[in-house]
Design a protein around this motif. Structure first.
Motif: not given
Length: 271
Positions: A90-91, A94
């Motif tokens: 997810r990091s 993003d």
């Protein structure tokens, strides 16, 4: 040993592996951030154009392959058991402004995790089946996750590769080919970086024959469209006895040994 304990033990290992893999040259996160595609020729050639298609990536680790599919135009969802891996995915997603969705879930709970959504493509690859105790349930997850007419694709280490080890300059059978019982394995390093020692050294793995894999998919209602075997591996399975070609694949140095190291299956769900 009950199954819940074994799966939890494997989870602890993979959570620890995530931070090691993030820093490793094997995964080369910096190169990926710069735009490199982590997908390999086998899956790219077999799956083809994914523009506008929905794709579910089972056991996605920290998602670089998942996001590589997104870069090629697919609407992707990645699922993995490791909460540390999903957090990293997810990091990265993003940071790079991609629109991949990542969910933390046991593979057997994937249909519930995605809310019953159906996909054009279900994809999984490279070192996934050995962590699964129940192939029939896995195949049902694959089938249940596909739209009518949808495609399933797997590229994976060959079951023959998994039973062999190098011993005194020769490949020898070290594990049974037909054995449903879990194997307790011990290793204090990762395949991605053998210089880093790990705390969680034990894992539990399962050996699945090629016939068992194909049979599970057929039993779940899928039609096998292709089954291919290859004389190369996605990584250095036998350290010191393999060499990497310009194409990125690892092959045995000895030309006298000719065994399958990788296979792929493409299957379809009826319309």
């Amino acid at each position: 040993m009950n199954r819940e304990h074994m799966i939890h033990t494997n989870l602890l290992r993979w959570n620890e592996m995530t931070s090691i893999h993030e820093k490793s040259a094997f995964y080369d996160v910096a190169k990926f951030k710069a735009g490199a595609c982590t997908l390999k020729s086998v899956e790219l050639d077999e799956i083809g154009d994914v523009t506008g298609k929905s794709l579910l990536h089972l056991q996605c680790h920290f998602g670089m392959d998942t996001m590589s599919w997104a870069r090629r135009g697919a609407r992707v969802t990645g699922i993995d058991l490791s909460d540390k891996a999903i957090a990293l995915a997810r990091s990265l997603n993003d940071e790079m402004g991609l629109d991949a969705r990542f969910l933390c879930s046991d593979v057997y709970d994937a249909p519930a995790a995605v809310g019953g959504e159906k996909f054009d493509i279900v994809f999984t690859s490279y070192g996934v089946l050995c962590w699964l105790p129940d192939l029939d349930a896995w195949a049902r997850v694959v089938s249940d996750s596909l739209k009518p007419g949808g495609t399933f694709f797997i590229a994976e280490g060959h079951p023959v590769e998994n039973i062999l080890e190098w011993d005194n300059e020769a490949l020898k059978v070290a594990y049974p080919y037909f054995d449903p019982a879990p194997i307790e394995c011990a290793s204090d390093t990762s395949y991605a970086d053998r210089t880093v020692k790990v705390a969680h050294t034990v894992t539990y793995q399962w050996q699945h024959s090629l016939g068992r894999i194909v049979g599970a998919l057929i039993g779940a209602g899928l039609t096998i469209e292709s089954l291919k075997e290859y004389p190369f591996s996605a990584y250095e399975k036998y350290p010191g006895y393999m060499e990497q070609g310009e194409d990125g694949w690892w092959r045995l140095k000895s030309q006298e040994v000719n065994v399958p190291l990788l296979f792929s299956i493409k299957a379809a769900k009826a319309k």
